[in-house]
Design an enzyme around this catalytic site. Structure first.
Site, mmCIF file in Angstrom:
data_model
loop_
_atom_site.group_PDB
_atom_site.id
_atom_site.type_symbol
_atom_site.label_atom_id
_atom_site.label_comp_id
_atom_site.label_asym_id
_atom_site.label_seq_id
_atom_site.Cartn_x
_atom_site.Cartn_y
_atom_site.Cartn_z
ATOM 1 N N PRO A 11 0.792 -1.231 0.000
ATOM 2 C CA PRO A 11 0.000 0.000 0.000
ATOM 3 C C PRO A 11 0.823 1.279 0.000
ATOM 4 O O PRO A 11 1.814 1.389 0.715
ATOM 5 C CB PRO A 11 -0.833 -0.114 1.285
ATOM 6 C CG PRO A 11 -0.211 -1.203 2.086
ATOM 7 C CD PRO A 11 0.487 -2.112 1.120
ATOM 8 N N ASN A 12 0.371 2.192 -0.831
ATOM 9 C CA ASN A 12 0.875 3.556 -0.954
ATOM 10 C C ASN A 12 2.207 3.663 -1.673
ATOM 11 O O ASN A 12 2.671 4.779 -1.950
ATOM 12 C CB ASN A 12 0.969 4.244 0.421
ATOM 13 C CG ASN A 12 -0.391 4.404 1.058
ATOM 14 O OD1 ASN A 12 -1.304 4.934 0.428
ATOM 15 N ND2 ASN A 12 -0.561 3.916 2.273
ATOM 16 N N ARG A 19 5.535 12.170 -3.061
ATOM 17 C CA ARG A 19 5.455 12.775 -1.740
ATOM 18 C C ARG A 19 6.522 12.164 -0.853
ATOM 19 O O ARG A 19 7.018 11.080 -1.100
ATOM 20 C CB ARG A 19 4.079 12.521 -1.111
ATOM 21 C CG ARG A 19 2.949 13.345 -1.711
ATOM 22 C CD ARG A 19 1.643 13.111 -0.973
ATOM 23 N NE ARG A 19 1.813 13.261 0.471
ATOM 24 C CZ ARG A 19 1.471 12.318 1.365
ATOM 25 N NH1 ARG A 19 0.970 11.167 0.973
ATOM 26 N NH2 ARG A 19 1.652 12.525 2.654
ATOM 27 N N TYR A 24 11.397 8.534 1.600
ATOM 28 C CA TYR A 24 11.359 7.414 0.662
ATOM 29 C C TYR A 24 12.130 7.659 -0.636
ATOM 30 O O TYR A 24 12.158 6.796 -1.509
ATOM 31 C CB TYR A 24 9.908 7.060 0.341
ATOM 32 C CG TYR A 24 9.116 6.640 1.561
ATOM 33 C CD1 TYR A 24 9.520 5.545 2.334
ATOM 34 C CD2 TYR A 24 7.972 7.336 1.965
ATOM 35 C CE1 TYR A 24 8.815 5.164 3.461
ATOM 36 C CE2 TYR A 24 7.260 6.955 3.082
ATOM 37 C CZ TYR A 24 7.682 5.863 3.833
ATOM 38 O OH TYR A 24 6.986 5.475 4.946
ATOM 39 N N ASN A 75 8.070 -5.533 -0.876
ATOM 40 C CA ASN A 75 7.977 -4.451 0.098
ATOM 41 C C ASN A 75 6.505 -4.387 0.503
ATOM 42 O O ASN A 75 5.674 -3.865 -0.245
ATOM 43 C CB ASN A 75 8.432 -3.121 -0.491
ATOM 44 C CG ASN A 75 8.394 -2.012 0.551
ATOM 45 O OD1 ASN A 75 7.750 -2.143 1.596
ATOM 46 N ND2 ASN A 75 9.065 -0.906 0.272
ATOM 47 N N ALA A 78 2.968 -0.827 4.854
ATOM 48 C CA ALA A 78 2.503 -0.860 6.242
ATOM 49 C C ALA A 78 1.957 -2.226 6.652
ATOM 50 O O ALA A 78 1.882 -2.522 7.853
ATOM 51 C CB ALA A 78 1.449 0.225 6.461
ATOM 52 N N GLU A 99 12.547 -9.430 1.686
ATOM 53 C CA GLU A 99 11.745 -8.303 2.192
ATOM 54 C C GLU A 99 12.589 -7.036 2.057
ATOM 55 O O GLU A 99 13.722 -6.990 2.550
ATOM 56 C CB GLU A 99 11.396 -8.558 3.661
ATOM 57 C CG GLU A 99 10.633 -7.422 4.334
ATOM 58 C CD GLU A 99 10.417 -7.703 5.827
ATOM 59 O OE1 GLU A 99 10.787 -8.810 6.308
ATOM 60 O OE2 GLU A 99 9.912 -6.793 6.515
ATOM 61 N N HIS A 101 12.679 -2.747 2.449
ATOM 62 C CA HIS A 101 12.120 -1.462 2.885
ATOM 63 C C HIS A 101 13.042 -0.349 2.450
ATOM 64 O O HIS A 101 14.262 -0.444 2.643
ATOM 65 C CB HIS A 101 11.944 -1.429 4.405
ATOM 66 C CG HIS A 101 10.999 -2.473 4.886
ATOM 67 N ND1 HIS A 101 9.631 -2.358 4.725
ATOM 68 C CD2 HIS A 101 11.213 -3.673 5.456
ATOM 69 C CE1 HIS A 101 9.055 -3.457 5.197
ATOM 70 N NE2 HIS A 101 9.993 -4.265 5.641
ATOM 71 N N ARG A 108 12.863 4.274 12.920
ATOM 72 C CA ARG A 108 11.626 5.058 12.851
ATOM 73 C C ARG A 108 10.747 4.779 14.070
ATOM 74 O O ARG A 108 11.221 4.326 15.099
ATOM 75 C CB ARG A 108 10.927 4.770 11.509
ATOM 76 C CG ARG A 108 11.829 5.136 10.307
ATOM 77 C CD ARG A 108 11.131 4.976 8.991
ATOM 78 N NE ARG A 108 9.984 5.895 8.887
ATOM 79 C CZ ARG A 108 9.049 5.805 7.936
ATOM 80 N NH1 ARG A 108 9.130 4.848 7.013
ATOM 81 N NH2 ARG A 108 8.042 6.664 7.907
#
Ligand code: CA2
Length: 155
Positions: A11-12, A19, A24, A75, A78, A99, A101, A108
């Site tokens: 997601p996203n 953004r 990112y 990835n 969330a 995996e 990120h 974070r």
């Protein structure tokens, strides 16, 4: 038959480059996918890319990759921190899973420190930005070679 690596983004991640570049990076998801497709071709591998904002779509993709792929780069966004369903889907997978990120989730917020995916992953890469996907592909190319005996050299 050409071996296929599945590149799955959660997601996203379709918003990459639009953004939050301070977190990112400025590379778009399309840029990442094209770079991985091109690099995979140099290893003689094909890539199938999927981004979804929906947990069930990602689970279907994992189940498809399990039967049709030589490796998975994921990835989970969330869902990394929330999804027992992704954890369970990956439990059935016998091909290598990496995996990735973009950000270092351990630097974070505390809610990002736990991953339901990591226990099912062969390797975990975090904090290297878009380069993490390249590292994942390079790892899988050598890993695929080991599993399938196709003669890639480990370096
Ligand atoms: O660092 C990563 O790659 C993450 O998987 C990204 C997820 C986040 O929830 C994970 O904790 C770490 C979020 C992806 C959201 O991507 C955006 C991109 C541009 C603008 C807004 C969100």
């Amino acid at each position: 038959m050409t071996d296929v690596i599945f590149l799955l983004n959660g997601p996203n991640l379709n918003l990459l480059g639009q953004r939050r570049p301070e977190v990112y990076g400025s590379t778009t998801l399309g840029d990442i996918e094209n770079a991985i497709i091109e690099r995979a071709a140099s290893y003689g591998l094909a890539v199938e890319c999927l981004q979804s904002n929906h947990e069930g779509v990602l689970i279907d993709a994992i189940q498809h990759a399990r039967l049709n792929g030589s490796g998975i780069i994921i990835n989970p966004g969330a869902y990394t921190h929330t999804s027992i369903a992704l954890h369970d889907a990956l439990e059935a997978v016998e091909i290598p899973v990496v995996e990735v990120h973009l950000s270092n989730i351990h630097r974070r917020e505390p809610f990002r420190h736990h991953s339901y995916v990591s226990p099912q992953a062969s390797a975990v890469i975090a904090g290297a930005g878009a380069y993490g996907y390249t590292m994942a592909l390079d790892y899988l190319a050598t890993s695929a070679a080991r599993v399938l005996g196709q003669g890639f050299e480990e370096s």
